[in-house]
Design an enzyme around this catalytic site. Structure first.
Site, PDB file in Angstrom:
ATOM      1  CG  ASP A  44      -2.242   0.945   0.605  1.00  0.00           C
ATOM      2  OD1 ASP A  44      -2.113   1.812   0.124  1.00  0.00           O
ATOM      3  OD2 ASP A  44      -3.203   0.362   1.299  1.00  0.00           O
ATOM      4  CG  ASP A  69      -9.679   2.504  -0.461  1.00  0.00           C
ATOM      5  OD1 ASP A  69      -9.121   0.780  -1.172  1.00  0.00           O
ATOM      6  OD2 ASP A  69      -8.952   2.941  -0.080  1.00  0.00           O
TER       7      ASP A  69
END
Ligand code: GLA
Length: 695
Positions: free
Chosen positions: A442, A499
């Protein structure tokens, strides 16, 4: 003056370079294939433009690196200063062109300032993508303000360009801008390719659609932020330049190179660009640790538990996910340091013994016993001030102490070898001590300032880890789709596209992203019933089928599923597994839906013998019935058998006599592509899934 010409060909495009007078060559033609025996000199001569009042006495060349010193009236391809800051004004002389069947290398130099310039062009006959790059080498250190990959002319028969913006939970928004005098400049200055600035461009020919007409595609493979200049010169010529965001080489250099610029020409509409990029990314850019291994169905625990890790609960979740069909369990954020929320512990890459008193082994063993593999989350480039690592090494963070933080975190200076060694050791220890086959990598904040050395550092760290753990796959995530580009994809095998697990949003994001990305690398998860990023409640069929369009996974808490939802998800997952072998190698063709509320695509198998259409109804339509949906990419004379796979999923809106709702239909390609298929009436926020086979 003699003109030298060179050409590169793939089955559907030709690129011609021509040069004379010892100057850098120009791309004088890029488009549909020219005949083999074509006189390239005539092509170059035909390109010459007239001169009239108010102009110089000849048109300065729009070369592969346009030079300010030669009177070029637009943005130059190279901007340099010496180490003291004085502007350098290169006048490049052509040294040689090395021509191979599928590659050209152009070498030039300026002896006076001690500079060499090399441009490379390579064409891939199978994927149909050209790869362009440029580099410079200087005797004395120079400050590099701008270096463009080899510069291409843009077509005159084009009214607009399409580039990509976006945002968190809203990636891949296409922007159409008309060509006009002057520059359209896109520059990503946040230190990553960014939600806001995917480094791609499509220049459609006049009237092009998804399925017809000419189109030119560009994709710059760099994760540190790009700069795009699409310029119409005063004389009407147009140029497209791509390079690193300007001024991101912060120190003087004696050598610099652009990232690869991938380009392709299509005469089959935007889809010709899309399918070429999809093939090239999947078959040339991504390095698969085990290419023959089917893409496993993922389970990711983020939206189920967030930071609240409890081994017994995670085991139960894993058991349920496996029963639904998951094949890889990914433990997301929250397992390390004292990470109970997002204010702390990034950098402390050791297992939290409060949550995992016996380490990760019991959970991993449980996951393995269920027949699933195990993946784990890291955010290597980041650090919280609230961490042991920061307390020990405050100097490891990039940027000033009083910078604005993002998600309460700072960025580690990846240009530092000590930082990279630390991360290599910490991540390496987790990968060495546990049977991990997957890392979700990430990157959740913007850099304090853009710096190319940071991106090189990340690439170096990824390359070292990949060399040491060659079987581990890596997913590129940056708050969803904040770092997606061919540079990161040369080092990873999946992207977390967004997301947003809201299937209606995803339908659109996936559709636009297919202009550049293949299904095999595009992660898509079935989210919670009430979406955590939109609050919208969507049915399980909608959520499951949208995830089944790409590399499928689940991210909800399986304990929330009703019996009915679990059955639907199990059915759709089984369907995906039965079809993934060909679907993950299929071409995604975006369909020209005439119904504004319907977003549709056809995934066509490599040899064209079968396909699946996903047509999502993102909202309500202005008219009462769905409009017929024309297909594409079929053989006009062949007969196809079509079947609606999910009649039971689209609600009770249909009460008429639609052929597809009654059973299979057999129709010729010509009919399907021109007339289109009649779809049964359906509720909004549902999706039609239609399988087709050539018979
Ligand atoms: C980012 C990612 C999410 C999740 C969280 C964890 O927001 O995009 O998928 O991994 O970080 O903190």
């Amino acid at each position: 003056m003699t003109t030298d010409c060179w050409r590169l060909d793939s089955f559907a495009q030709t690129l011609v370079l021509a040069g004379s007078g010892g100057r850098l060559p120009c791309v004088v033609y890029w488009g549909a294939p020219l005949p083999k025996a074509c006189d390239l000199g005539a092509i170059a001569a035909a390109e010459a433009r007239d001169v009239t009042g108010g102009m110089l006495d000849a048109n300065p060349a729009l070369s592969i690196c346009p030079e300010a010193e030669r009177g070029f009236p637009g943005q130059p391809g190279l901007a340099l200063r010496d180490a003291e800051g004085r502007v350098l004004r290169p006048r490049l002389r052509l040294l040689e062109v090395e021509a191979q069947e599928s590659a050209l290398t152009v070498k030039a130099g300026d002896d006076e300032i001690g500079l060499r310039y090399v441009a490379r062009f390579a064409i891939d006959a199978e994927t149909h993508v050209l790869t362009l790059s440029a580099e410079i080498e200087s005797d004395a250190p120079v400050m590099l303000d701008w270096l463009a990959a080899p510069v291409l002319p843009a077509p005159q028969l084009s009214d607009e360009m399409i580039d990509v913006s976006g945002r968190w939970i809203g990636e891949f928004r296409l922007q159409r801008t008309p060509w006009s005098a002057g520059i359209r400049l896109r520059e990503a200055r946040t230190g990553r390719s960014g939600h806001e600035h995917f480094p791609g461009l499509i220049v459609p020919g006049r009237g092009a659609t998804n399925t017809a007409g000419a189109a030119y595609g560009f994709h710059y493979g760099w994760s540190g932020g790009h700069r795009m200049v699409a310029e119409e010169l005063p004389d009407g010529r147009r140029q497209v330049q791509f390079g690193h965001a300007s001024g991101t080489e912060l120190a003087p250099v004696t050598r610099a190179a652009t990232a690869p610029l991938l380009v392709t020409f299509s005469r089959a509409g935007l889809n010709g660009c899309a399918t070429a990029f999809q093939r090239h990314i999947r078959d040339r850019i991504v390095q698969w640790p085990a290419p023959e291994r089917p893409r496993p169905v993922h389970y990711n625990c983020w939206e189920a538990v967030y930071f609240d890790h409890d081994v017994a609960e995670l085991k139960e979740i894993a058991t349920r996910a496996s029963a639904l069909g998951a094949e890889r369990f990914v433990l997301d954020d929250g397992w390390f340091g004292r990470r109970d929320d997002d204010t702390t512990s990034l950098g402390d890459w050791w297992i939290d013994e409060r949550k995992y008193p016996e380490g990760l082994a019991p959970l991993i063993e449980h996951v393995h016993d269920l027949g699933m593999s195990f993946g784990i989350w890291f955010e290597p480039e980041m650090i919280n001030a609230e961490s042991e690592t920061f307390r020990a090494h405050p100097d490891w963070a990039l940027g000033p102490m009083d910078q604005i933080e993002g998600r309460q975190q700072r960025v580690l200076d990846l240009a530092s070898e000590a930082v990279r060694d630390y991360l290599f050791d910490r991540i390496g220890a987790v990968l060495r001590d546990h049977a991990v086959d997957y890392v979700k990598w990430d990157h959740n904040r913007l850099l304090p300032y853009p710096d190319a050395a940071q991106t090189r550092g990340v690439y170096d760290l990824l390359d070292r880890l990949r060399a040491a753990h060659p079987k581990v796959e890596i997913e590129s995530c940056a708050s969803g789709g904040g770092r997606i580009d061919a540079g990161i994809l040369a080092r990873t095998q999946r992207v977390w596209l967004s997301d947003s697990n809201d299937a209606v949003e995803r339908l659109r994001i996936q559709h636009e992203a297919a202009l550049f990305l293949p299904a095999a690398i595009t992660g898509s998860h079935v989210g919670p019933r009430r979406c955590h990023t939109s609050g919208r409640v969507l049915s399980m069929p909608m959520r499951a089928w949208v995830a089944a369009q790409r590399h499928m996974g689940f991210e909800m808490d399986p304990r929330e599923l009703s019996e009915d939802e679990a059955q639907t998800l199990t059915r759709v997952t089984a369907w995906w597994k039965a079809n993934r072998d060909w679907m993950m190698r299929a071409e995604i063709h975006r369909l020209d839906s005439v119904d504004a509320s319907v977003i549709a695509e056809a995934q066509i198998a490599e040899a064209g013998a079968r396909f699946v259409v996903f047509a999502g109804r993102a909202g309500t339509s202005p008219q009462i019935l769905p409009r017929p949906l024309p297909l594409t990419g079929l053989e006009p004379d062949a007969l196809y058998r079509l079947e609606l796979v999910n009649g039971q999923d689209i609600g009770p809106a249909s009460r008429g006599d639609v052929a597809l709702a009654r059973g299979a239909v057999e129709l010729p390609g010509a009919y399907l592509m021109s007339q289109g298929i009649q779809l049964p009436a359906a509720f909004p926020e549902t999706i039609w899934v239609i399988e087709g086979r050539r018979i």
